[in-house]
Design a protein around this motif. Structure first.
Motif, PDB file in Angstrom:
ATOM      1  N   GLU A 321     -24.440  -9.833  41.432  1.00 50.55           N
ATOM      2  CA  GLU A 321     -23.671  -8.882  42.222  1.00 50.55           C
ATOM      3  C   GLU A 321     -23.080  -7.760  41.377  1.00 50.55           C
ATOM      4  O   GLU A 321     -22.757  -6.697  41.903  1.00 50.55           O
ATOM      5  CB  GLU A 321     -22.557  -9.616  42.968  1.00 50.55           C
ATOM      6  CG  GLU A 321     -23.078 -10.593  44.025  1.00 50.55           C
ATOM      7  CD  GLU A 321     -21.967 -11.327  44.734  1.00 50.55           C
ATOM      8  OE1 GLU A 321     -20.804 -11.210  44.275  1.00 50.55           O
ATOM      9  OE2 GLU A 321     -22.250 -12.017  45.729  1.00 50.55           O
ATOM     10  N   THR A 322     -22.903  -7.950  40.091  1.00 55.90           N
ATOM     11  CA  THR A 322     -22.253  -6.934  39.256  1.00 55.90           C
ATOM     12  C   THR A 322     -23.191  -6.350  38.205  1.00 55.90           C
ATOM     13  O   THR A 322     -23.054  -5.192  37.828  1.00 55.90           O
ATOM     14  CB  THR A 322     -21.022  -7.524  38.541  1.00 55.90           C
ATOM     15  OG1 THR A 322     -21.430  -8.690  37.792  1.00 55.90           O
ATOM     16  CG2 THR A 322     -19.976  -7.945  39.554  1.00 55.90           C
ATOM     17  N   SER A 323     -24.113  -7.134  37.688  1.00 53.46           N
ATOM     18  CA  SER A 323     -25.087  -6.664  36.700  1.00 53.46           C
ATOM     19  C   SER A 323     -26.417  -7.334  37.003  1.00 53.46           C
ATOM     20  O   SER A 323     -26.453  -8.424  37.579  1.00 53.46           O
ATOM     21  CB  SER A 323     -24.648  -7.019  35.272  1.00 53.46           C
ATOM     22  OG  SER A 323     -23.449  -6.350  34.938  1.00 53.46           O
ATOM     23  N   ASP A 324     -27.494  -6.681  36.570  1.00 53.03           N
ATOM     24  CA  ASP A 324     -28.811  -7.235  36.844  1.00 53.03           C
ATOM     25  C   ASP A 324     -29.630  -7.263  35.559  1.00 53.03           C
ATOM     26  O   ASP A 324     -29.207  -6.742  34.518  1.00 53.03           O
ATOM     27  CB  ASP A 324     -29.529  -6.438  37.928  1.00 53.03           C
ATOM     28  CG  ASP A 324     -30.372  -7.314  38.845  1.00 53.03           C
ATOM     29  OD1 ASP A 324     -30.937  -8.303  38.342  1.00 53.03           O
ATOM     30  OD2 ASP A 324     -30.468  -7.012  40.048  1.00 53.03           O
ATOM     31  N   VAL A 325     -30.814  -7.868  35.636  1.00 51.84           N
ATOM     32  CA  VAL A 325     -31.639  -8.116  34.450  1.00 51.84           C
ATOM     33  C   VAL A 325     -31.910  -6.837  33.666  1.00 51.84           C
ATOM     34  O   VAL A 325     -31.748  -6.796  32.444  1.00 51.84           O
ATOM     35  CB  VAL A 325     -32.982  -8.759  34.865  1.00 51.84           C
ATOM     36  CG1 VAL A 325     -33.884  -8.936  33.661  1.00 51.84           C
ATOM     37  CG2 VAL A 325     -32.734 -10.108  35.532  1.00 51.84           C
ATOM     38  N   LEU A 326     -32.300  -5.788  34.356  1.00 53.95           N
ATOM     39  CA  LEU A 326     -32.741  -4.571  33.675  1.00 53.95           C
ATOM     40  C   LEU A 326     -31.585  -3.807  33.030  1.00 53.95           C
ATOM     41  O   LEU A 326     -31.803  -2.997  32.125  1.00 53.95           O
ATOM     42  CB  LEU A 326     -33.482  -3.662  34.653  1.00 53.95           C
ATOM     43  CG  LEU A 326     -34.692  -4.272  35.362  1.00 53.95           C
ATOM     44  CD1 LEU A 326     -35.367  -3.234  36.248  1.00 53.95           C
ATOM     45  CD2 LEU A 326     -35.689  -4.849  34.359  1.00 53.95           C
ATOM     46  N   ASP A 327     -30.350  -4.058  33.480  1.00 51.83           N
ATOM     47  CA  ASP A 327     -29.201  -3.315  32.965  1.00 51.83           C
ATOM     48  C   ASP A 327     -28.988  -3.535  31.471  1.00 51.83           C
ATOM     49  O   ASP A 327     -28.434  -2.663  30.786  1.00 51.83           O
ATOM     50  CB  ASP A 327     -27.927  -3.731  33.704  1.00 51.83           C
ATOM     51  CG  ASP A 327     -27.974  -3.402  35.183  1.00 51.83           C
ATOM     52  OD1 ASP A 327     -28.805  -2.564  35.578  1.00 51.83           O
ATOM     53  OD2 ASP A 327     -27.188  -3.990  35.956  1.00 51.83           O
ATOM     54  N   TYR A 328     -29.407  -4.684  30.960  1.00 54.43           N
ATOM     55  CA  TYR A 328     -29.136  -5.033  29.563  1.00 54.43           C
ATOM     56  C   TYR A 328     -30.258  -4.624  28.604  1.00 54.43           C
ATOM     57  O   TYR A 328     -30.180  -4.910  27.414  1.00 54.43           O
ATOM     58  CB  TYR A 328     -28.885  -6.537  29.453  1.00 54.43           C
ATOM     59  CG  TYR A 328     -27.562  -6.949  30.056  1.00 54.43           C
ATOM     60  CD1 TYR A 328     -26.383  -6.828  29.331  1.00 54.43           C
ATOM     61  CD2 TYR A 328     -27.484  -7.439  31.354  1.00 54.43           C
ATOM     62  CE1 TYR A 328     -25.156  -7.189  29.882  1.00 54.43           C
ATOM     63  CE2 TYR A 328     -26.266  -7.798  31.914  1.00 54.43           C
ATOM     64  CZ  TYR A 328     -25.107  -7.673  31.172  1.00 54.43           C
ATOM     65  OH  TYR A 328     -23.898  -8.015  31.705  1.00 54.43           O
ATOM     66  N   LEU A 329     -31.277  -3.958  29.123  1.00 54.68           N
ATOM     67  CA  LEU A 329     -32.438  -3.601  28.304  1.00 54.68           C
ATOM     68  C   LEU A 329     -32.413  -2.138  27.902  1.00 54.68           C
ATOM     69  O   LEU A 329     -32.133  -1.257  28.735  1.00 54.68           O
ATOM     70  CB  LEU A 329     -33.728  -3.890  29.065  1.00 54.68           C
ATOM     71  CG  LEU A 329     -34.023  -5.359  29.379  1.00 54.68           C
ATOM     72  CD1 LEU A 329     -35.204  -5.465  30.319  1.00 54.68           C
ATOM     73  CD2 LEU A 329     -34.288  -6.134  28.100  1.00 54.68           C
ATOM     74  N   ALA A 330     -32.735  -1.852  26.647  1.00 52.84           N
ATOM     75  CA  ALA A 330     -32.904  -0.470  26.217  1.00 52.84           C
ATOM     76  C   ALA A 330     -34.140   0.141  26.852  1.00 52.84           C
ATOM     77  O   ALA A 330     -34.187   1.342  27.119  1.00 52.84           O
ATOM     78  CB  ALA A 330     -32.988  -0.402  24.689  1.00 52.84           C
ATOM     79  N   ASP A 331     -35.164  -0.690  27.098  1.00 57.06           N
ATOM     80  CA  ASP A 331     -36.394  -0.232  27.735  1.00 57.06           C
ATOM     81  C   ASP A 331     -36.725  -1.167  28.895  1.00 57.06           C
ATOM     82  O   ASP A 331     -37.443  -2.157  28.725  1.00 57.06           O
ATOM     83  CB  ASP A 331     -37.546  -0.208  26.718  1.00 57.06           C
ATOM     84  CG  ASP A 331     -38.866   0.214  27.353  1.00 57.06           C
ATOM     85  OD1 ASP A 331     -38.845   0.713  28.501  1.00 57.06           O
ATOM     86  OD2 ASP A 331     -39.916   0.032  26.706  1.00 57.06           O
ATOM     87  N   PRO A 332     -36.219  -0.863  30.110  1.00 55.07           N
ATOM     88  CA  PRO A 332     -36.457  -1.748  31.253  1.00 55.07           C
ATOM     89  C   PRO A 332     -37.916  -1.823  31.683  1.00 55.07           C
ATOM     90  O   PRO A 332     -38.283  -2.729  32.437  1.00 55.07           O
ATOM     91  CB  PRO A 332     -35.606  -1.113  32.362  1.00 55.07           C
ATOM     92  CG  PRO A 332     -34.649  -0.212  31.682  1.00 55.07           C
ATOM     93  CD  PRO A 332     -35.343   0.270  30.440  1.00 55.07           C
ATOM     94  N   SER A 333     -38.758  -0.912  31.217  1.00 51.82           N
ATOM     95  CA  SER A 333     -40.144  -0.886  31.678  1.00 51.82           C
ATOM     96  C   SER A 333     -40.940  -2.114  31.253  1.00 51.82           C
ATOM     97  O   SER A 333     -42.019  -2.375  31.794  1.00 51.82           O
ATOM     98  CB  SER A 333     -40.855   0.381  31.186  1.00 51.82           C
ATOM     99  OG  SER A 333     -41.055   0.349  29.782  1.00 51.82           O
ATOM    100  N   VAL A 334     -40.427  -2.896  30.291  1.00 51.43           N
ATOM    101  CA  VAL A 334     -41.164  -4.098  29.861  1.00 51.43           C
ATOM    102  C   VAL A 334     -41.278  -5.115  30.982  1.00 51.43           C
ATOM    103  O   VAL A 334     -42.179  -5.950  30.982  1.00 51.43           O
ATOM    104  CB  VAL A 334     -40.516  -4.756  28.621  1.00 51.43           C
ATOM    105  CG1 VAL A 334     -40.600  -3.839  27.415  1.00 51.43           C
ATOM    106  CG2 VAL A 334     -39.069  -5.163  28.895  1.00 51.43           C
ATOM    107  N   PHE A 335     -40.362  -5.067  31.946  1.00 44.00           N
ATOM    108  CA  PHE A 335     -40.406  -5.980  33.090  1.00 44.00           C
ATOM    109  C   PHE A 335     -40.834  -5.247  34.353  1.00 44.00           C
ATOM    110  O   PHE A 335     -40.362  -5.531  35.452  1.00 44.00           O
ATOM    111  CB  PHE A 335     -39.048  -6.645  33.319  1.00 44.00           C
ATOM    112  CG  PHE A 335     -38.654  -7.622  32.253  1.00 44.00           C
ATOM    113  CD1 PHE A 335     -39.598  -8.404  31.606  1.00 44.00           C
ATOM    114  CD2 PHE A 335     -37.328  -7.759  31.893  1.00 44.00           C
ATOM    115  CE1 PHE A 335     -39.219  -9.310  30.621  1.00 44.00           C
ATOM    116  CE2 PHE A 335     -36.937  -8.667  30.913  1.00 44.00           C
ATOM    117  CZ  PHE A 335     -37.885  -9.442  30.274  1.00 44.00           C
ATOM    118  N   GLU A 336     -41.745  -4.307  34.221  1.00 43.83           N
ATOM    119  CA  GLU A 336     -42.232  -3.576  35.379  1.00 43.83           C
ATOM    120  C   GLU A 336     -43.216  -4.450  36.149  1.00 43.83           C
ATOM    121  O   GLU A 336     -44.231  -4.894  35.610  1.00 43.83           O
ATOM    122  CB  GLU A 336     -42.916  -2.289  34.924  1.00 43.83           C
ATOM    123  CG  GLU A 336     -43.264  -1.343  36.045  1.00 43.83           C
ATOM    124  CD  GLU A 336     -43.727  -0.001  35.505  1.00 43.83           C
ATOM    125  OE1 GLU A 336     -44.940   0.263  35.594  1.00 43.83           O
ATOM    126  OE2 GLU A 336     -42.890   0.754  34.976  1.00 43.83           O
TER     127      GLU A 336
END
Length: 384
Positions: A321-336
């Motif tokens: 509800e407050t943070s999600d998986v991609l928020d902690y990544l410098a490059d969220p595209s790895v989990f595209e």
């Protein structure tokens, strides 16, 4: 000799614990040692293992360290200790991969696939509006979904409770058609008599599997439950080592195992569990309603495990509800996610680059997640 010289733990929202492990030659590895709702307890276990054993030792001897952390204590196993070991193990593999310039799966024999299918959660703790949610997720590109079967349910409940579960699954099946897989999670909420009724009633709508039809302490009932359906039986998120899995493999009633890379001893142990499962013709579908380090660790094992079936992931799950998986990544595209799959991670180590500034900032936020305590209408405690 290179040594492990320092570590830092970050308790971050929504309910995750990150471990940063540093070596004397400047390499940094990340792990995610957490039991949801017990992060402070696991953090204490991590500190105990690192302060009393691992600091000052060679980070390369991962198997030896795993054996020492597990067998070095007279009392062994369980969610707290195995989750602490899991996070440390993940960080050690991250360091080793970075040292050799290779993703972890290359160090475990190399990839057996190029990508792994993922599924998306729908419906929340007390499942509702699942048909509409299912259609939205299929439109977004997912080809597999998972939902809770029921809210709290009595030890022996009414025909209406069974029909409500059937209607939810029917609404999803009608919304998405026969091409989409639908996992149905009993979440350990259901007793043996109700599990027998539910698996039979749900079967006409062809779930991909029924998950944790009973709590693991009642795994001896799985054979009887399985006799009431041809639907594959899945379990394992609350089983923490290969010794916990031994009986269900020998029993032969489980079709899909779901060890958690942040609970079941990490990469070292889950790779062994996966190999045991392969010998019994059992598929692997790692449990992962957690953060990016846990998910990256899962994908590394999926990549090199021939029997990997599908991967849980927590993007937009009802807990975040407050943070999600991609928020902690410098490059969220790895989990595209594309066409319901995620590519195998191919950067060194776990294959992800974490945003350390964001992690540090988020660790200043209060985190106090605990699962709810549910009660039946007579006031007695219900399984969540």
């Amino acid at each position: 000799m290179t040594e492990i010289v320092d570590y830092e733990l970050y308790d971050v929202p929504p309910r995750w614990l990150f471990l940063e492990l540093e070596t004397s030659d400047g390499l940094v590895g990340w792990g995610e040692p957490v039991v949801e709702g017990r992060s402070k307890t696991v953090a204490a276990a991590v500190e105990e293992l690192l302060d009393n054993y691992l600091l000052g030792r060679d980070p390369n001897r991962i198997e030896d360290h795993w054996q020492a952390m597990y067998r070095g204590g007279f009392y062994r196993g369980g969610p707290i200790l195995m989750s602490a070991i899991a996070g440390i193990d993940q960080a050690l593999w991250d360091i080793k991969g970075k040292r050799f310039g290779a993703p972890v799966h290359e160090l475990l024999g190399g990839r057996a696939r190029d990508r792994i299918r993922v599924y998306q959660w729908i419906g929340g703790d007390r499942p509702a509006d699942v048909g509409e949610a299912a259609a939205e997720q299929v439109e977004a590109g997912f080809s597999a979904l998972k939902m809770n079967a029921t809210p709290e349910i009595r030890r022996v409940d009414s025909p209406a409770a069974v029909e409500a579960a059937v209607e939810r699954l029917r609404s999803v099946r009608e919304a998405v058609g026969p091409e989409v897989e639908i996992g149905v999670d009993f979440h350990g909420r259901v007793t043996k008599p109700m599990a027998k009724r539910l698996v039979a009633a749900l079967e006409p709508h062809e779930p991909m599997f029924v998950e944790e039809p009973v709590l693991p302490q009642h795994n001896d009932a799985l054979a009887e439950i399985a006799s009431h359906t041809t639907t594959p039986i899945a379990t394992g998120e609350r089983m923490f080592s290969r010794w916990d899995y031994k009986e269900v493999f020998e029993d032969g009633t489980v079709d899909v195992i779901q060890p958690d890379l942040s609970h079941a001893g990490g990469i070292t142990e889950v790779k062994k569990i996966a190999a045991m499962a392969e010998a019994y013709d059992v598929a692997l579908a790692p449990h992962c309603p957690l953060g990016p380090v846990a998910l990256a660790s899962c994908i590394q094992v999926d990549a090199c495990s021939p029997n990997a079936l599908i991967q849980e992931q927590s993007l937009n799950i009802h807990y975040n509800e407050t943070s999600d998986v991609l928020d902690y990544l410098a490059d969220p595209s790895v989990f595209e996610y594309e066409d319901g799959f995620v590519d195998v991670l191919d950067e060194p180590g776990l294959g992800i680059d974490l945003d350390e500034e964001y992690i540090e900032a988020q660790s200043e936020e209060p985190v106090d997640w605990h699962n709810p305590i549910w009660r039946h209408d007579d006031g007695s405690v219900a399984e969540w």
